[in-house]
Scaffold this active site. Structure first.
Site, PDB file in Angstrom:
ATOM      1  N   TYR A 129      22.078  29.952  72.893  1.00  0.00           N
ATOM      2  CA  TYR A 129      21.400  28.654  72.814  1.00  0.00           C
ATOM      3  C   TYR A 129      19.886  28.813  72.720  1.00  0.00           C
ATOM      4  O   TYR A 129      19.228  28.050  72.020  1.00  0.00           O
ATOM      5  CB  TYR A 129      21.771  27.786  74.027  1.00  0.00           C
ATOM      6  N   ASN A 152      27.969  18.323  67.259  1.00  0.00           N
ATOM      7  CA  ASN A 152      28.142  18.770  65.882  1.00  0.00           C
ATOM      8  C   ASN A 152      29.247  17.966  65.195  1.00  0.00           C
ATOM      9  O   ASN A 152      30.405  18.062  65.583  1.00  0.00           O
ATOM     10  CB  ASN A 152      28.486  20.268  65.880  1.00  0.00           C
ATOM     11  N   CYS A 160      29.476  26.064  65.287  1.00  0.00           N
ATOM     12  CA  CYS A 160      28.905  26.017  66.635  1.00  0.00           C
ATOM     13  C   CYS A 160      29.712  26.864  67.621  1.00  0.00           C
ATOM     14  O   CYS A 160      29.210  27.209  68.695  1.00  0.00           O
ATOM     15  CB  CYS A 160      28.771  24.574  67.117  1.00  0.00           C
ATOM     16  N   HIS A 161      30.929  27.255  67.241  1.00  0.00           N
ATOM     17  CA  HIS A 161      31.712  28.151  68.103  1.00  0.00           C
ATOM     18  C   HIS A 161      31.056  29.531  68.208  1.00  0.00           C
ATOM     19  O   HIS A 161      31.375  30.291  69.113  1.00  0.00           O
ATOM     20  CB  HIS A 161      33.160  28.268  67.602  1.00  0.00           C
ATOM     21  N   GLU A 187      37.367  35.827  63.919  1.00  0.00           N
ATOM     22  CA  GLU A 187      36.214  36.370  63.208  1.00  0.00           C
ATOM     23  C   GLU A 187      35.850  37.782  63.661  1.00  0.00           C
ATOM     24  O   GLU A 187      34.926  38.387  63.117  1.00  0.00           O
ATOM     25  CB  GLU A 187      35.016  35.439  63.394  1.00  0.00           C
TER      26      GLU A 187
END
Length: 191
Positions: A129, A152, A160-161, A187
């Protein structure tokens, strides 16, 4: 029991096509399957404006779009074929970067700058953040950066994850922490 016939389905599709041609369709929406449940997808002429996660109320999201963007909201699945195709490829592990036009109008100011910074986080990587606040122009606005993540309107596509707490903890996620964890695993950012 459905009262629709192939003839009514064709008429409805013709109506949707005519509405789009005549500029009467400001927001097209459809649903899409995901490993976590159904997603609500909505787009304007500018691009994808909303991805509703399975734990969000689709009717509330559509009402919000009608109030904030235009009351001319119509279910038009073919308008979102490319979005669904890219999401399917992403969930299958075959797409690491979305190539979709985005409509940012549901976010403004600092929040939009944070979301645009988030949109540049590469697949398989994470940021915190504090980094997002810095990239958006105010290093001290860490909570505001977290709030931008939480609001979001285009999650998954605007990833945003991929934003974690400064110490490396997951932090929050609008779809729930388990969904965030699974997306990061997909990912390769988490074991």
């Amino acid at each position: 029991m459905s009262t629709k016939t192939p003839k009514t389905d064709n008429a409805l599709e013709a109506f949707k096509a005519r509405a789009a041609e005549e500029g009467l369709l400001d927001v097209a929406y459809a649903t899409a399957d995901s490993p976590f449940g159904p997603l609500l997808l909505a787009q304007t002429r500018r691009g994808l404006i909303r991805v509703g996660l399975p734990n969000q109320d689709s009717d509330e999201l559509l009402a919000d779009l009608a109030a904030r963007v235009s009351p001319r909201v119509l279910e038009a699945p073919t308008e979102l074929d490319e979005v669904r195709r890219e999401l399917d490829l992403y969930f299958d592990g075959k797409l690491d970067s979305f190539d979709l036009p985005l409509d940012w109008q549901l976010s403004g100011g600092f929040r939009r700058r944070v979301l645009r910074a988030i949109n540049r986080i590469p697949y398989g990587q994470t940021r915190n953040y504090t980094e997002m606040a810095r990239k958006a122009g105010n290093e001290r606005a860490v909570r505001a950066a977290g709030s931008a993540c939480g609001s979001n309107p285009i999650p998954l596509v605007v990833p945003c994850h991929r934003v974690l707490r400064t110490g490396g903890a997951l932090g929050g996620y609008g779809g729930g922490l388990e969904v965030k964890r699974e997306l990061l695993r997909l990912e390769g950012a988490l074991p």
